[in-house]
Design a protein around this motif. Structure first.
Motif, PDB file in Angstrom:
ATOM      1  N   SER A  28      -5.231   2.165   4.731  1.00 47.03           N
ATOM      2  CA  SER A  28      -4.151   3.131   4.517  1.00 47.03           C
ATOM      3  C   SER A  28      -3.546   2.933   3.135  1.00 47.03           C
ATOM      4  O   SER A  28      -3.410   1.797   2.665  1.00 47.03           O
ATOM      5  CB  SER A  28      -3.051   2.952   5.578  1.00 47.03           C
ATOM      6  OG  SER A  28      -3.540   3.203   6.879  1.00 47.03           O
ATOM      7  N   ILE A  29      -3.204   4.034   2.496  1.00 45.16           N
ATOM      8  CA  ILE A  29      -2.538   3.985   1.196  1.00 45.16           C
ATOM      9  C   ILE A  29      -1.881   5.340   0.953  1.00 45.16           C
ATOM     10  O   ILE A  29      -2.368   6.370   1.422  1.00 45.16           O
ATOM     11  CB  ILE A  29      -3.540   3.672   0.051  1.00 45.16           C
ATOM     12  CG1 ILE A  29      -2.797   3.407  -1.267  1.00 45.16           C
ATOM     13  CG2 ILE A  29      -4.561   4.784  -0.107  1.00 45.16           C
ATOM     14  CD1 ILE A  29      -3.708   2.920  -2.393  1.00 45.16           C
ATOM     15  N   VAL A  37      -2.309   3.345 -10.047  1.00 44.53           N
ATOM     16  CA  VAL A  37      -2.658   2.418  -8.981  1.00 44.53           C
ATOM     17  C   VAL A  37      -3.999   1.760  -9.289  1.00 44.53           C
ATOM     18  O   VAL A  37      -4.960   2.429  -9.687  1.00 44.53           O
ATOM     19  CB  VAL A  37      -2.755   3.161  -7.629  1.00 44.53           C
ATOM     20  CG1 VAL A  37      -3.244   2.227  -6.524  1.00 44.53           C
ATOM     21  CG2 VAL A  37      -1.410   3.774  -7.265  1.00 44.53           C
ATOM     22  N   ILE A  39      -7.023  -0.793  -7.543  1.00 47.35           N
ATOM     23  CA  ILE A  39      -7.554  -1.342  -6.294  1.00 47.35           C
ATOM     24  C   ILE A  39      -8.643  -2.336  -6.668  1.00 47.35           C
ATOM     25  O   ILE A  39      -9.616  -1.986  -7.342  1.00 47.35           O
ATOM     26  CB  ILE A  39      -8.118  -0.234  -5.390  1.00 47.35           C
ATOM     27  CG1 ILE A  39      -6.999   0.745  -4.999  1.00 47.35           C
ATOM     28  CG2 ILE A  39      -8.772  -0.828  -4.149  1.00 47.35           C
ATOM     29  CD1 ILE A  39      -7.479   1.980  -4.270  1.00 47.35           C
ATOM     30  N   TYR A 217      -3.447  -2.971  -5.290  1.00 46.71           N
ATOM     31  CA  TYR A 217      -3.859  -3.257  -3.927  1.00 46.71           C
ATOM     32  C   TYR A 217      -5.155  -4.051  -3.948  1.00 46.71           C
ATOM     33  O   TYR A 217      -5.965  -3.903  -4.865  1.00 46.71           O
ATOM     34  CB  TYR A 217      -4.093  -1.965  -3.130  1.00 46.71           C
ATOM     35  CG  TYR A 217      -2.849  -1.144  -2.899  1.00 46.71           C
ATOM     36  CD1 TYR A 217      -2.180  -1.182  -1.676  1.00 46.71           C
ATOM     37  CD2 TYR A 217      -2.346  -0.317  -3.902  1.00 46.71           C
ATOM     38  CE1 TYR A 217      -1.034  -0.431  -1.466  1.00 46.71           C
ATOM     39  CE2 TYR A 217      -1.198   0.438  -3.696  1.00 46.71           C
ATOM     40  CZ  TYR A 217      -0.545   0.380  -2.478  1.00 46.71           C
ATOM     41  OH  TYR A 217       0.587   1.120  -2.281  1.00 46.71           O
ATOM     42  N   LEU A 224      -6.418  -2.208   2.996  1.00 48.92           N
ATOM     43  CA  LEU A 224      -5.764  -2.304   1.696  1.00 48.92           C
ATOM     44  C   LEU A 224      -4.453  -3.062   1.835  1.00 48.92           C
ATOM     45  O   LEU A 224      -3.605  -2.701   2.650  1.00 48.92           O
ATOM     46  CB  LEU A 224      -5.509  -0.906   1.123  1.00 48.92           C
ATOM     47  CG  LEU A 224      -6.754  -0.181   0.603  1.00 48.92           C
ATOM     48  CD1 LEU A 224      -6.490   1.305   0.467  1.00 48.92           C
ATOM     49  CD2 LEU A 224      -7.208  -0.766  -0.723  1.00 48.92           C
ATOM     50  N   ARG A 226      -1.157  -4.524  -0.289  1.00 48.69           N
ATOM     51  CA  ARG A 226      -0.375  -4.473  -1.524  1.00 48.69           C
ATOM     52  C   ARG A 226      -0.246  -5.884  -2.097  1.00 48.69           C
ATOM     53  O   ARG A 226       0.004  -6.837  -1.362  1.00 48.69           O
ATOM     54  CB  ARG A 226       1.005  -3.880  -1.232  1.00 48.69           C
ATOM     55  CG  ARG A 226       1.912  -3.749  -2.440  1.00 48.69           C
ATOM     56  CD  ARG A 226       1.565  -2.527  -3.272  1.00 48.69           C
ATOM     57  NE  ARG A 226       2.516  -2.418  -4.360  1.00 48.69           N
ATOM     58  CZ  ARG A 226       3.665  -1.743  -4.277  1.00 48.69           C
ATOM     59  NH1 ARG A 226       3.972  -1.102  -3.161  1.00 48.69           N
ATOM     60  NH2 ARG A 226       4.484  -1.695  -5.304  1.00 48.69           N
TER      61      ARG A 226
END
Length: 235
Positions: A28-29, A37, A39, A217, A224, A226
């Motif tokens: 979820s994000i 952002v 990742i 993340y 995911l 943080r």
């Protein structure tokens, strides 16, 4: 927060050699307009699968993908392709330029499928995108006449010509030397500063590169998580 993209408990798996692999297990994000952002995750963690789901290149097995308020599961394959081509811009590690085409034609390629734009509008958009990355004077050069950094800038221009709401970066400096890679990232970050509503999502294994983002993340065990903001580092 003005949401532009969201994954809600997304699951995605596939079979490899008779074995079931599930790189996404409830990921979820939520990304807002203007977010930057990153990742991160080790090789094999599922970053490519995640990118394909984020970019609507693959549908999830379960969960919700929402882009610009639209649940993508509600769209047919054809409608999803059209939607993707108007909302999302992609920049890959491998530049994916067509060698027989000029830089300008490479940039214009995603617009070939847009029936809402005239030929003149497509050309003007492509020329403007090349100027945004400082390559307007190289419009007629073919990829083999350009350096690696210039080829990646053409790839960035190709993504920008769409005028996307979301820019997805897949290891954009992976095939570049450190100095050229840093230059490419400065261009992307400058462009986002000029387009404050543009959301940028960087998928990478480079921790220093990831630390440049506003939000970071880590993809691990299919989810995911943080991680601390830039000032605290990513470990």
């Amino acid at each position: 927060m003005s949401e532009v993209l969201a994954l809600d408990k997304v699951e995605k798996g596939f079979s490899v050699g008779g074995h079931r692999v599930e790189p996404l297990r409830g990921a979820s994000i939520t990304v807002a307009r203007g977010d930057y952002v990153s990742i991160v995750g080790p090789s094999g963690s599922g970053k490519s699968t995640l990118l394909h789901v984020l970019g609507c290149l693959e549908r999830p097995d379960r969960g919700v993908v929402r882009v610009e308020g639209t649940e993508t599961s509600s769209l047919s394959d054809e409608a999803l392709s059209t939607f993707r081509g108007r909302v999302l811009g992609f920049v890959f590690q491998r530049f994916h330029l067509v060698d027989r085409m000029s830089a300008l034609r490479n940039v214009a390629m995603p617009l070939d499928y847009r029936d809402d734009l005239t030929l003149r509008e497509k050309t003007e958009r492509s020329q403007h995108a090349l100027s945004q990355v400082g390559l307007d004077s190289h419009a007629e050069h073919r990829p083999r006449q350009l350096s690696g950094g210039q080829q990646q800038r053409v790839a960035i221009a190709r993504a920008l010509a769409v005028r996307p709401r979301i820019l997805l970066l897949d290891e954009p400096t992976g095939n570049l030397d450190p100095e050229t890679g840093a230059s490419v990232m400065r261009i992307i970050e400058t462009l986002q500063g000029q387009e404050p509503d543009l959301a940028v999502i960087l998928v990478t294994h480079d921790m220093d590169l990831a630390a440049r983002a506003t939000f970071s993340y880590r993809l691990e065990q299919g989810q995911l998580r943080r991680v601390p903001p830039v000032g605290e580092g990513i470990r």
